[in-house]
Structure formats: C-alpha cells, structure tokens
Motif scaffolding. Structure first.
Motif, mmCIF file in Angstrom:
data_model
loop_
_atom_site.group_PDB
_atom_site.id
_atom_site.type_symbol
_atom_site.label_atom_id
_atom_site.label_comp_id
_atom_site.label_asym_id
_atom_site.label_seq_id
_atom_site.Cartn_x
_atom_site.Cartn_y
_atom_site.Cartn_z
ATOM 1 N N LYS A 30 55.551 43.015 40.537
ATOM 2 C CA LYS A 30 54.670 41.844 40.470
ATOM 3 C C LYS A 30 53.212 42.266 40.277
ATOM 4 O O LYS A 30 52.486 41.661 39.489
ATOM 5 N N GLU A 31 52.791 43.327 40.958
ATOM 6 C CA GLU A 31 51.419 43.832 40.798
ATOM 7 C C GLU A 31 51.187 44.335 39.377
ATOM 8 O O GLU A 31 50.123 44.091 38.798
ATOM 9 N N HIS A 34 50.944 41.300 37.052
ATOM 10 C CA HIS A 34 49.672 40.605 37.288
ATOM 11 C C HIS A 34 48.523 41.330 36.593
ATOM 12 O O HIS A 34 47.686 40.698 35.928
ATOM 13 N N GLU A 108 55.695 36.329 37.729
ATOM 14 C CA GLU A 108 54.261 36.091 37.880
ATOM 15 C C GLU A 108 53.872 34.982 36.910
ATOM 16 O O GLU A 108 54.450 34.849 35.824
#
Length: 127
Positions: A30-31, A34, A108
């Motif tokens: 997810k990071e 993003h 995301e």
C-alpha cells in the motif's frame, strides 16, 4: 545416489510457504502504491484519450516496483482503474479463490479535482 532423503545435497529449494521476511505484506504494498500514485498523478488532468496509456504505464510501474520489494515466488496482478471526477460514486469488487495463509492484496485510492484512480494489487504465492 539420486535420493531425496535428508542427506541429499542436491540443493532443492521447493517450499510450500514463503519465509516470514518474504511474505506479501499489504502495508508495504500500500505504501509503494501510494508513493507511485502521488508522484505520477499529482498534476495530471483527466483527458480521456490519454487514460488508456496512463493506466498501462501505472500498472507496469507498480508491478515492477513490487518485484523489487523481494516478494520471491509471488505472482503479482495489478489492476488500475481511472475515471473522471464528477462527484458520482463508484463501487468496485473482486473475488478470489486463494490460500489465505500466503496470498493477499492491497488497494489504494487517489483523487484530485478532475480524476480518481483505484489500484488493487494481488500477490499470489507460486507453489
């Protein structure tokens, strides 16, 4: 000679589960997503003719970045959906038949004044 017993030195690497450090980590994925969306879409305006190439480019960039994270023996599936921001709602769903112990996903959402982008990345361990 040719045996597969405990004394076999053939170096077989067959495993049914990924090591703890090599598991698909949704938070890490997810990071990554993003950061890529923030970098690539910060000043992009929705232009319908440009969106097919942008979705392909984003999905390839995300897939390549996830490969660099070291999720060995995982097949990555990255889905990117881009739409025009008109204040309308959108729902997305996915159904998968997988091993809940090893396989996972992350998603995301990115939005600006003219567009939205939803990314789903699925990691499936290759036995």
């Amino acid at each position: 000679m040719g045996g597969l017993g405990p004394g076999d030195e053939s170096g077989s690497t067959y495993s049914l589960r990924p090591g703890l450090q090599r598991r698909f980590k949704s938070s890490t994925v997810k990071e990554c997503i993003h950061a890529i969306l923030k970098e690539k879409l910060a000043n992009v305006q929705y232009i319908p003719e440009e969106m097919p190439q942008l979705t392909k480019s984003l999905s390839e960039t995300i897939k390549d970045r996830l490969k660099e994270e070291g999720f060995d023996r995982y097949k990555m599936v990255v889905q990117v959906v881009i739409g025009e921001q008109r204040g309308e709602g959108v729902n997305m769903a996915a159904r998968c038949f997988w091993d809940a112990d090893t396989d996972s996903y992350a998603h995301e959402v990115f939005m600006n004044d003219s567009m939205f982008c939803v990314v789903a990345a699925f990691g499936c361990f290759y036995y």
